[in-house]
Write an enzyme that holds these catalytic residues in place. Structure first.
Site, mmCIF file in Angstrom:
data_model
loop_
_atom_site.group_PDB
_atom_site.id
_atom_site.type_symbol
_atom_site.label_atom_id
_atom_site.label_comp_id
_atom_site.label_asym_id
_atom_site.label_seq_id
_atom_site.Cartn_x
_atom_site.Cartn_y
_atom_site.Cartn_z
ATOM 1 N N ASP A 300 0.869 -1.172 0.000
ATOM 2 C CA ASP A 300 0.000 0.000 0.000
ATOM 3 C C ASP A 300 0.916 1.236 0.000
ATOM 4 O OD1 ASP A 300 -2.139 1.727 0.001
ATOM 5 O OD2 ASP A 300 -3.215 0.695 1.592
HETATM 6 C C1 NOJ Z 1 -4.132 3.839 0.147
HETATM 7 C C2 NOJ Z 1 -5.257 2.861 0.245
HETATM 8 O O1 NOJ Z 1 -5.173 2.156 1.466
HETATM 9 C C3 NOJ Z 1 -5.303 1.879 -0.895
HETATM 10 O O2 NOJ Z 1 -6.451 1.083 -0.757
HETATM 11 C C4 NOJ Z 1 -5.280 2.613 -2.205
HETATM 12 O O3 NOJ Z 1 -5.440 1.732 -3.270
HETATM 13 C C5 NOJ Z 1 -3.967 3.382 -2.280
HETATM 14 N N1 NOJ Z 1 -3.900 4.345 -1.190
HETATM 15 C C6 NOJ Z 1 -3.778 4.110 -3.606
HETATM 16 O O4 NOJ Z 1 -4.582 5.220 -3.663
#
Ligand code: NOJ
Length: 767
Positions: A300
């Site tokens: 993430d």
């Molecule tokens: C953080 C989020 O937790 C995740 O689900 C997301 O896909 C990413 N950012 C990218 O925006």
């Protein structure tokens, strides 16, 4: 070209719908849900892909390999990005949505970088790209995988048309805590429902073949346990035992792997002290070895670096080392891999073969997506908001709405109602009804309930609009009096309340789940007029609305219904459609009951129907332990609404339930058949649900678990024989020795319209 593409996208949708067997029913017999498997999906010859991947890999420098493992978020400055691309320093870009720029960047990768490796363009498309579908929690309420698949197909068609070939969806984190803002993004509390819906979404995104230009790679997220954040506070730690991980949190991910998901994302949380991004047990032992996954894992955003905050890595080098060695193939976003990996390899802390494996995993998916053959998009093509897409979004919104109450058959609205008062901050809030994680859908293309009601009312019904409050958190009560006096002039009041879209989603958690602002006072003032009040709740989570339910004659819960929420709700209110949604998560009476879910263990002292509540306790009561059971003195035990609950304008009757056998071997398949009859006046669809309990195990098992469901549509008075099949092997669980086993013994089984209904039938599993 434009019209060709529109027709193409319509055809794809029609094909998709007709291939979704889960929800369709033949004339007089119905089959229930079963799992999606992608094992025989055609894709480019995999032996050829492996050959191409390896041939490319041997030509790559270490820097180029690390480049493939690095993703950046789009920069405003194209020149800077082109430089990185030319130098082979990035493999993927997220948050770039301009097709002209996407082509420019792709040209730089293909024509100007040494090896011509295409970029993988990614975006968070969570419930629609331009055409926005209900939030995933709302889609889950439909219990209809076909609409989920269809929505994902529409998203893929729209997003791929501008060059996006990877979405960070589905989010299949089980959540049993509506305080957690991201509950909106998943499919609720249930393992089986989440697994089915996640698999359907993956199928919709990836289509029948990943290398079709309209397919986008899915990303099952977040491994693992993220939805169990302590206190429902985002990013917080979780403490999930291995057994619970395997029973509750991992199965939707295993189903995602089986459905063909080609990427997985790690989570932000640490579970029992191990950050997900450094958890080699989950990423290597389970995902790669047990499940045989050969796509790639992305961290993430910034999660590699955050392992230093967790106190799991002393510095950035150690964080990079732990992530890559644990099996994180790509870093979102480019921070540490590029900086630390060369040195870590030199020092022998990371093997070059580990890097090679990560790059293989990434390149394999780029080949499977057909990016090497077909990297560019037609910049002028436009399939956004195609009529078929809007129709699909309306269908999804219609099926996502749950009828929680309908006293004296207030709904559907009778033709005798000539004047309606439309009230509430959500009645005409196009941005808010779209819900969380909407970057691309436009409020100007969104149809609100007010607009749809005016349209439907024409000259026959007089519509008075008086919002009362300007937004959900508005505490200024001046408008409430005006709204109540408008209500007094109407035959019926429609009160649209709920949450603004920003109140749920990532990092938007709440400790209080009552209606925000003065919305509760608004409903009370409307009820006081004596006019029938229909309350419609648009929210990102279940809210504690017991008081408002009591004050209303009827309640519809639509979650955030997306672009076509208005027309869907207008149809439901006037009976052009009949509600069929069911709660995908337990609705608590009070926040203090959380976590609250139907598939709990029984405990040694289960709650009984004869709870002693606060009001029953005498003053100066003496200490006593008699009759002590597991419940709250102020909230009792029961929720406001159980899992799987939802009414219809019509009524259904279950009868003649038969099991194929009462004693089954572990290799047998149990067939359950029953009659379902529409006993009311309207055509309607019932979600019939099958629950099972393993009575005694080497470890205690939940009181009930959903095992199958079927949407059954019936005309008034019509009866259908429904068949559900359940292989006994699906009753296996992780036993006392942490082995997945079916244990012999007694089982209970219920068929009914929610998790609390139905009469128990027993059967045995024998050797
Ligand atoms: C953080 C989020 O937790 C995740 O689900 C997301 O896909 C990413 N950012 C990218 O925006």
């Amino acid at each position: 070209m434009k019209s060709k593409l529109v027709i193409y996208s319509i055809c794809i949708i029609l094909l998709t719908v007709s291939s979704c067997k889960h929800a369709t029913d033949s004339k007089d017999s119905v089959k229930g849900s079963s799992m999606y498997e992608a094992s025989n999906l055609p894709h480019r010859d995999s032996a050829k892909i492996e050959k191409d991947v390896n041939a490319l890999l041997v030509r790559m420098t270490l820097e180029e390999k690390i480049g493939q493992m690095s993703q950046i978020s789009s920069y405003p400055n194209t020149k800077d990005m082109i430089k990185l691309i030319k130098d082979g320093e990035i493999g993927s870009i997220l948050n770039e949505v301009d097709p002209i720029r996407i082509n420019t960047l792709q040209h730089a990768a293909i024509e100007k970088s040494r090896l011509g490796i295409p970029l993988l363009i990614a975006r968070d498309i969570i419930h629609g790209f331009k055409t926005v579908f209900p939030i995933p929690l709302g889609q889950a309420a439909s219990f209809d995988p076909a609409i989920v698949e269809e929505g994902a197909r529409v998203s893929a068609i729209e997003a791929s048309s501008i060059g996006i070939r990877w979405t960070f969806s589905p989010m299949i984190d089980i959540s049993r805590d509506p305080r957690w803002g991201r509950i909106a993004e998943g499919f609720g509390e249930d393992v089986y429902l989440t697994a089915i819906m996640g698999a359907a979404m993956i199928k919709g995104y990836q289509g029948d073949s990943l290398n079709s230009p309209t397919s986008i790679a899915a990303c099952a997220k977040h491994l693992i346990g993220y939805g169990a954040a302590e206190g429902g506070r985002d990013y917080n730690s979780t403490f999930i035992t291995e057994r619970r991980l395997r029973e509750v949190y991992l199965p939707p991910f295993e189903a995602a792997k089986k459905a063909g998901a080609v990427t997985f994302m790690t989570a932000f949380n640490d579970n029992d002290g191990i950050p997900a991004t450094g958890n080699s047990f989950v990423l290597k032992e389970i995902l790669r070895k047990e499940w045989g996954f050969n796509g790639f894992v992305v961290s993430d955003w910034g999660a590699v670096n955050e392992m230093t905050n967790h106190g799991f890595a002393a510095n950035q080098a150690e964080a990079a080392m732990k992530a890559v060695n644990a099996g994180v193939d790509m870093e979102m976003v480019r921070q540490l891999y590029v900086k630390e990996l060369p040195k870590l390899i030199k020092e022998g802390k990371v093997k070059e073969s580990t890097v090679d494996e990560a790059v293989r995993n990434i390149l394999r998916i780029k080949y499977r997506l057909g990016l090497f053959d077909n990297p560019y998009v037609n910049e002028k093509a436009s399939v956004m908001y195609a009529p078929a897409h809007l129709k699909a979004a309306k269908r999804a919104a219609t099926e996502s709405v749950i009828l929680l109450k309908n006293e004296k058959g207030i709904l559907p609205i009778s033709p005798s109602v000539k004047t309606v008062a439309v009230v509430g901050p959500m009645a005409d809030a196009p941005h808010e009804q779209l819900g969380t994680w909407v970057f691309d859908g436009e409020e100007t293309r969104t149809i609100t309930p007010l607009r749809a009601i005016r349209n439907l009312a024409g000259n026959n019904i007089h519509v008075i609009y008086e919002p009362g409050l300007t937004y959900s958190r508005d505490t200024n009560k001046a408008g409430v009096i005006k709204a109540a006096s408008s209500a007094a002039k109407a035959d019926l009041v429609l009160a649209f309340v709920g949450e603004e879209s920003i109140l749920s989603g990532e990092a938007h958690c709440l400790a209080d789940l009552n209606l925000q602002g003065a919305q509760s006072e608004l409903i009370a003032a409307l009820a006081k007029t004596g006019k029938p009040v229909v309350t419609i709740v648009m929210a990102g989570r279940p809210l504690t609305i017991g008081k408002e339910v009591e004050e209303s004659g009827a309640v519809l819960y639509s979650f955030h219904p997306g672009t076509m929420g208005g027309p869907a709700l207008a149809d439901l209110l006037w009976g052009k459609a009949v509600p069929s949604g069911k709660t995908p998560v337990t609705f608590p009476k009070m926040v203090g009951q959380i976590p609250l879910y139907y598939a709990h263990n029984n405990s040694g002292r289960p709650a009984t129907k004869t709870e002693t509540l606060l009001k029953d306790i005498p003053i100066a009561a003496k200490q006593s332990s008699l009759g002590c059971t597991s419940f709250y003195l102020d909230a009792g035990f029961d929720p406001l609404y159980p899992f799987g609950y939802g009414l219809s304008y019509t009524t259904f009757e279950y009868s003649n339930i038969k099991l194929s056998s009462r004693a089954l071997k572990k290799t047998d398949v149990l067939t359950i058949t029953f009659d379902l009859k529409n006993t009311g006046r309207y055509e309607g669809t019932e979600v019939a649900q099958l629950y099972v309990q393993d009575k005694v195990g080497s470890v205690a098992r939940p009181v009930k678990e959903l095992k199958r469901f079927a949407r059954v549509s019936l005309q008034p008075n019509e009866k259908k024989r429904v068949t559900l099949t359940l292989p006994i092997k699906e009753l296996a669980f992780w036993n006392i020795n942490m082995k997945k086993t079916i244990e012999t013994g007694d089982f209970g089984l219920w068929v009914g319209s929610d998790s609390q209904s139905g009469k128990e039938i027993t059967f045995k599993v024998i050797e």
